[in-house]
Design an enzyme around this catalytic site. Structure first.
Site, PDB file in Angstrom:
ATOM      1  N   CYS A 166       0.834  -1.203   0.000  1.00 23.89           N
ATOM      2  CA  CYS A 166       0.000   0.000   0.000  1.00 23.89           C
ATOM      3  C   CYS A 166       0.871   1.257   0.000  1.00 23.89           C
ATOM      4  O   CYS A 166       1.917   1.288   0.647  1.00 23.89           O
ATOM      5  CB  CYS A 166      -0.905   0.023   1.225  1.00 23.89           C
ATOM      6  SG  CYS A 166      -2.354  -1.019   1.078  1.00 23.89           S
ATOM      7  N   GLY A 178      -0.337 -14.940 -12.119  1.00 25.01           N
ATOM      8  CA  GLY A 178      -0.556 -16.108 -12.955  1.00 25.01           C
ATOM      9  C   GLY A 178       0.736 -16.821 -13.316  1.00 25.01           C
ATOM     10  O   GLY A 178       1.836 -16.396 -12.941  1.00 25.01           O
ATOM     11  N   GLY A 180       2.851 -17.190  -6.370  1.00 24.25           N
ATOM     12  CA  GLY A 180       3.111 -16.548  -7.641  1.00 24.25           C
ATOM     13  C   GLY A 180       2.991 -17.541  -8.777  1.00 24.25           C
ATOM     14  O   GLY A 180       3.942 -18.240  -9.107  1.00 24.25           O
ATOM     15  N   GLY A 219      -3.462 -18.391  -5.784  1.00 25.64           N
ATOM     16  CA  GLY A 219      -4.338 -17.258  -6.036  1.00 25.64           C
ATOM     17  C   GLY A 219      -5.058 -17.313  -7.361  1.00 25.64           C
ATOM     18  O   GLY A 219      -6.185 -17.795  -7.462  1.00 25.64           O
TER      19      GLY A 219
END
Length: 302
Positions: free
Chosen positions: A129, A216, A242, A264
């Protein structure tokens, strides 16, 4: 049968695969699709203290072997999460990881305090962030900034503290050592890579913010390199992520020294990806006479 259990932060996880933040909702969304008790944990949608609406314009774009996203950390805020999402998340039968980011040190500290008091199992601090008090430079770029926010959070964090690192760090080994020195119990990496795409018909960038995060399989070899570096830099556990799409992919990270992995983008392609990858890891272990993950963890480094 292979024993897939993982000892992490003094706790025993059912398996080495943890659902990565931002790709799995808060967990209950997948309860009718996967046996969530087989997972090592669920890292919920990334939170900020007060919540935010996210980015306008295009948010997702498929790329060769990857996915770009410009979600902008859209989330309901910590208080809403605690009241409306956390109770159901605790019923999923696996460890509850709260992923938190903040735009100031003070926001991070207050969010961590609230989440720990609410009873999450692990706090994953996202330092990608932008720090608004430092001109918008992300906490995760300079080691000195990362050390500052992690040290402040450590003072109120009563659960294991995992710091999720950005691939934009100026010096990754130095960053890893800085967050370890500041009190992190573990490191997860890596977050998405900055990328860009152009719309040929509009003759302008696809995303309103110009740059977006790339994830990806396309990033997996780079992520694996970064995990290798992190494992060599610190003594605390490193959780690798990752581009993991298969059990074989996950095993590469474990052989590089990762204590566990997160999955993910694969969840968008295959809603059963986390459990399938867990199963594939076990099948490989059975086929190769490997009884526990400890037998092969870090073996590629020898």
């Amino acid at each position: 049968m292979a024993d897939l259990r993982v000892n992490l932060f003094g706790r025993q996880l059912a398996g080495p695969v943890i659902a990565a933040s931002g790709t799995f909702g808060f967990g209950p969304e997948y309860a009718d699709i996967e046996d969530l008790t087989r997972l090592g944990g669920i890292s919920g949608k990334g939170l900020t203290l007060y919540g935010q609406p996210g980015n306008p314009g295009e948010r997702l774009l498929e790329t060769p072997s990857g996915l770009m996203n410009s979600i902008g950390l859209q989330n309901p805020g910590v208080e809403h999460f605690i009241r409306h999402e956390l109770p159901a998340m605790k019923q999923c039968g696996t460890s509850v990881w709260a992923n938190l980011g903040g735009h100031t040190v003070e926001e991070n500290v207050e969010g961590v305090r609230m989440l720990c008091e609410a009873g999450v199992d692990v706090l994953e601090l996202n330092i990608s962030c932008p720090n608004v008090k430092q001109g918008g430079l992300a906490f995760g770029i300079r080691a000195v900034d990362a050390e500052q926010v992690v040290s402040a959070v450590r003072g109120v964090c009563t659960v294991p503290l995992v710091v999720k690192l950005s691939p934009q760090a100026e010096n990754l080994p130095d960053m890893c050592r800085a967050v370890e020195a500041a009190g992190a119990d573990g490191i997860s990496l890596c977050n998405t890579f900055q990328a860009c795409a152009i719309d040929l018909e509009k003759r302008r960038p696809v995303f309103d913010n110009i740059f977006a995060g790339l994830s990806g399989p396309a990033i997996r070899p780079i992520a694996l390199r970064m995990v290798w570096q992190a494992v060599g830099a610190v003594k605390i556990p490193v959780i690798g992520l990752g581009g993991i799409l298969t059990g074989a992919d996950a095993l590469e990270f474990i052989m590089a020294g990762a204590a566990a992995v997160q999955v993910g983008t694969a969840n968008f392609l295959d809603p059963t990806a986390c459990v399938r990858i867990t199963r594939e890891i076990g099948e490989w272990m059975d086929a190769h006479g490997v009884a526990t993950l400890d037998e092969i963890r870090g073996c590629a480094r020898n």
